[in-house]
Design a protein around this motif. Structure first.
Motif, short mmCIF file in Angstrom:
data_model
loop_
_atom_site.label_atom_id
_atom_site.label_comp_id
_atom_site.label_asym_id
_atom_site.label_seq_id
_atom_site.Cartn_x
_atom_site.Cartn_y
_atom_site.Cartn_z
N LYS A 119 0.79 -1.23 0.00
CA LYS A 119 0.00 0.00 0.00
C LYS A 119 0.83 1.29 0.00
N ASP A 120 2.15 1.15 -0.03
CA ASP A 120 2.99 2.36 0.05
C ASP A 120 2.88 3.21 -1.21
N PHE A 121 2.83 2.54 -2.38
CA PHE A 121 2.75 3.25 -3.66
C PHE A 121 1.75 2.53 -4.56
N TYR A 122 1.23 3.24 -5.54
CA TYR A 122 0.16 2.69 -6.36
C TYR A 122 0.50 2.71 -7.85
N VAL A 123 -0.04 1.72 -8.57
CA VAL A 123 0.09 1.65 -10.02
C VAL A 123 -0.92 2.62 -10.64
N THR A 124 -0.48 3.41 -11.60
CA THR A 124 -1.41 4.34 -12.25
C THR A 124 -2.14 3.66 -13.40
N LYS A 125 -3.38 4.04 -13.58
CA LYS A 125 -4.20 3.48 -14.66
C LYS A 125 -3.90 4.22 -15.95
N LEU A 128 1.27 3.43 -20.01
CA LEU A 128 2.65 3.13 -19.63
C LEU A 128 2.74 1.98 -18.63
N SER A 129 1.71 1.81 -17.82
CA SER A 129 1.72 0.73 -16.82
C SER A 129 1.60 -0.65 -17.47
N SER A 130 1.09 -0.70 -18.69
CA SER A 130 0.84 -1.98 -19.34
C SER A 130 2.04 -2.51 -20.11
N ILE A 131 3.12 -1.69 -20.24
CA ILE A 131 4.30 -2.12 -20.98
C ILE A 131 5.48 -2.29 -20.02
N LYS A 132 6.53 -2.96 -20.49
CA LYS A 132 7.69 -3.23 -19.65
C LYS A 132 8.78 -2.19 -19.90
N THR A 133 8.80 -1.17 -19.07
CA THR A 133 9.91 -0.21 -19.11
C THR A 133 10.88 -0.57 -17.99
N LEU A 155 0.65 -8.07 -3.59
CA LEU A 155 -0.30 -7.67 -4.61
C LEU A 155 -0.33 -6.15 -4.67
N LEU A 156 -0.22 -5.62 -5.87
CA LEU A 156 -0.16 -4.19 -6.08
C LEU A 156 -1.54 -3.61 -6.33
N LEU A 157 -1.75 -2.40 -5.87
CA LEU A 157 -3.03 -1.70 -6.03
C LEU A 157 -2.86 -0.55 -7.01
N ASN A 158 -3.95 -0.21 -7.69
CA ASN A 158 -3.89 0.99 -8.54
C ASN A 158 -4.41 2.20 -7.77
N ASP A 159 -4.47 3.35 -8.44
CA ASP A 159 -4.86 4.57 -7.73
C ASP A 159 -6.35 4.63 -7.39
N SER A 160 -7.11 3.59 -7.81
CA SER A 160 -8.50 3.44 -7.35
C SER A 160 -8.59 2.43 -6.21
N LYS A 161 -7.43 1.97 -5.71
CA LYS A 161 -7.31 1.02 -4.61
C LYS A 161 -7.86 -0.36 -4.96
N ASN A 162 -7.84 -0.71 -6.26
CA ASN A 162 -8.20 -2.05 -6.69
C ASN A 162 -6.95 -2.88 -6.91
N VAL A 163 -7.08 -4.20 -6.80
CA VAL A 163 -5.95 -5.11 -7.00
C VAL A 163 -5.64 -5.17 -8.50
N PRO A 182 -7.96 -8.72 -13.69
CA PRO A 182 -8.25 -7.31 -13.98
C PRO A 182 -8.02 -6.98 -15.46
N PRO A 183 -8.84 -6.09 -16.02
CA PRO A 183 -8.60 -5.64 -17.40
C PRO A 183 -7.35 -4.77 -17.49
N ILE A 184 -6.76 -4.69 -18.67
CA ILE A 184 -5.55 -3.89 -18.89
C ILE A 184 -5.80 -2.43 -18.51
N SER A 185 -7.01 -1.96 -18.69
CA SER A 185 -7.35 -0.57 -18.37
C SER A 185 -7.19 -0.23 -16.90
N GLU A 186 -7.07 -1.26 -16.04
CA GLU A 186 -6.85 -1.02 -14.61
C GLU A 186 -5.39 -0.68 -14.29
N GLY A 187 -4.50 -0.87 -15.28
CA GLY A 187 -3.09 -0.55 -15.07
C GLY A 187 -2.17 -1.75 -14.98
N CYS A 188 -2.70 -2.95 -15.20
CA CYS A 188 -1.84 -4.14 -15.09
C CYS A 188 -1.02 -4.33 -16.36
#
Length: 264
Positions: A119-125, A128-133, A155-163, A182-188
């Motif tokens: 919960k320290d940091f969140y994945v943005t939706k 860029l979150s969907s590719i490997k940088t 397990l990582l959460l996005n900025d909507s606090k979803n897994v 989760p769909p790709i649109s969630e930031g995975c």
């Protein structure tokens, strides 16, 4: 190295593949994801960088190092030296690294695998979150957190606090006969193994396979949880907080995945 843009700014994308018996598993999916990643960050794709060239570069290094039976290979593509945030060129260079793997087929270790939320940091939706940088500081920090707390993964959460996903793979949840990721649109990450598992599960016929939002509250109600990536295949989660999970569907999917690998 001091002028390398991958080192200075994380101006690079990468792809990790599994090589078995001198063949790259899911070659086409890896190649097109890499090309898409390069386009997203406006890298110039050389005319000779075809799928055949991509395959040749990876396999030749694996063979030269006697790893062609089973190994992981990573290709990192970075923008050439020059500039600060604004690059002087969009031309690229690449680096390949190979490491041997003991088992060609995928397997599930018979041991506990415990996770918790990070919960320290969140994945943005965002795309860029969907590719490997090479900017993986969130995953690195989460890995340190997991290690400090005796966990196998987080397990990582996005900025909507979803897994969204695990530190190094996509997340799947089974509730009854419904398999959810989760769909790709969630930031995975748009995972190559994620795609394979979705296709295998849909073809089983006994499962309803959907891409839906997963909230942290859903995890406690799940029958199974598992993580997927192209190197490990499927990793069942056995424990999340006070809840323990089975691995029946995970093992069934793994068997069907190995049938595909054997046939490649």
């Amino acid at each position: 190295m001091t002028q390398n843009r991958a080192f200075l700014y994380g101006d690079a994308v990468f792809e990790t593949v599994k090589i078995v018996n001198s063949k790259i598993l899911f070659l086409e999916d890896h190649y097109f994801r890499l090309m898409a990643s390069m386009r997203v960050i406006r890298m110039e794709i050389p005319m000779n960088f075809t799928m055949e060239y991509f395959e040749e570069q990876l396999l030749s290094l694996a063979i030269d190092n006697a790893f062609s039976n089973s190994c992981r290979a990573r290709i990192t593509i970075f923008r050439n030296d020059g500039g600060y945030y604004l690059p002087e060129t969009n031309e690229i260079s690449f680096l390949i690294h190979v490491v041997g793997i003991e088992n060609a087929l995928y397997a599930i270790a018979d041991q506990e695998y415990e996770v918790d939320l990070f919960k320290d940091f969140y994945v943005t939706k965002q795309l860029l979150s969907s590719i490997k940088t090479t900017n993986r500081i969130l995953n690195i920090t989460a890995s340190i957190f997991a290690n400090e707390n005796g966990l196998n993964n987080c397990l990582l959460l996005n900025d909507s606090k979803n897994v969204v996903e695990a530190i190094q793979g996509n997340i799947f949840m089974l509730m009854g006969n419904k398999l959810i990721t989760p769909p790709i649109s969630e930031g995975c990450l748009n995972g190559v193994m994620r795609k394979q598992i979705l296709e295998i599960a849909k073809n089983m016929g006994s499962l309803e396979v959907v891409e839906e939002v997963i909230s942290p509250f859903d995890l406690q109600k799940a029958d199974e949880l598992f993580i997927t990536n192209v190197i490990k295949g499927i990793q069942p989660i056995t424990k999340y907080r006070k809840k323990s999970f089975d691995a029946v569907i995970s093992k069934d999917l793994l068997g069907k995945l190995n049938e595909i690998v054997t046939a490649i």
